[in-house]
Write a protein that holds these residues in place. Sequence first.
Motif, PDB file in Angstrom:
ATOM      1  N   GLY A  26       3.300  -0.679  -7.728  1.00 14.98           N
ATOM      2  CA  GLY A  26       4.452   0.005  -7.148  1.00 14.98           C
ATOM      3  C   GLY A  26       4.024   1.234  -6.391  1.00 14.98           C
ATOM      4  N   PRO A  27       4.965   1.891  -5.736  1.00 15.79           N
ATOM      5  CA  PRO A  27       4.632   3.081  -4.937  1.00 15.79           C
ATOM      6  C   PRO A  27       3.974   4.185  -5.754  1.00 15.79           C
ATOM      7  N   ASP A 240       7.035   8.168   2.870  1.00 15.92           N
ATOM      8  CA  ASP A 240       7.764   6.911   2.694  1.00 15.92           C
ATOM      9  C   ASP A 240       9.011   7.175   1.848  1.00 15.92           C
ATOM     10  N   THR A 242      10.372   5.529  -0.362  1.00 18.76           N
ATOM     11  CA  THR A 242      10.227   5.119  -1.760  1.00 18.76           C
ATOM     12  C   THR A 242       9.610   6.204  -2.638  1.00 18.76           C
ATOM     13  N   VAL A 243       8.931   7.162  -2.029  1.00 20.55           N
ATOM     14  CA  VAL A 243       8.334   8.243  -2.820  1.00 20.55           C
ATOM     15  C   VAL A 243       8.929   9.605  -2.445  1.00 20.55           C
TER      16      VAL A 243
END
Length: 265
Positions: A26-27, A240, A242-243
Amino acid sequence: MTSEPSSPALTASSPLTRFRLAPNPGPMSLEGTNSYVIAAAGHPGAAVVDPGPLDEAHLHELAARTVELILITHRHRDHTAGAAHLHELTGAPVRAADPAHCTAGAPLQPGEVISVAGTEIRVLATPGHTSDSVCFHLPLDGPAGSVLTGDTILGRGTTVLDHPDGRLDDYLSSLDRLELLGPATVLPAHGPVLPALDAVVRAYRSHRLDRLSQIRAALAGLGGEPGIAEVTDVVYADVDPTVRRAAENSVAAQLEYLRSLRERL
């Protein structure tokens, strides 16, 4: 919990350690959690560090030897979720700095030396990523020893400060403590093994100081009392999505650190 029965072989990572990559990429976890197995050559027992997620195949592979002790580097679920079940499979006590993550074992103490699996493991308190983060120093693991660094130092990239539990002043002090161990092999919980702890620490410290300079510049440019999101927009402009939350946590930790410096003047 998954029920697939299989497992790739453990990967050698140092003279005293092997690891299995957990199936939780995952991230934040990169390729997944590295679950380490520590044992001296010829010793029938082993210690497991960071069992990782609640995945049946992964945990059964870790349990396919006599597990004497299960150790946790910090509270996040990608390190702890499988610990209770691995205890059920092996009977081995689970020990962590946080009593909430201990099972049939006492909380870890800073400076404690654990004799297990034919070797010794030294407990280092290294708060910063989280308040309960610890590293495990294996002084007998090769010429310079090794350190299982959890998420305090990653094999790739840099760690996130999980503010408000994680604090930058704690993290910088932890880096100072780790640098004193010299060129020990770095055995991170995510990413590849690295060859020299002291060099990695210096790079991490330089990165943190560079980020602080960027945040100071952002504060000066924005003026007034900008919020965490505004500062993150400037300092982590290309992050990003996602983070994004992780970036905001790191910014919050750094803003708190700068405030504390001002208050000391």
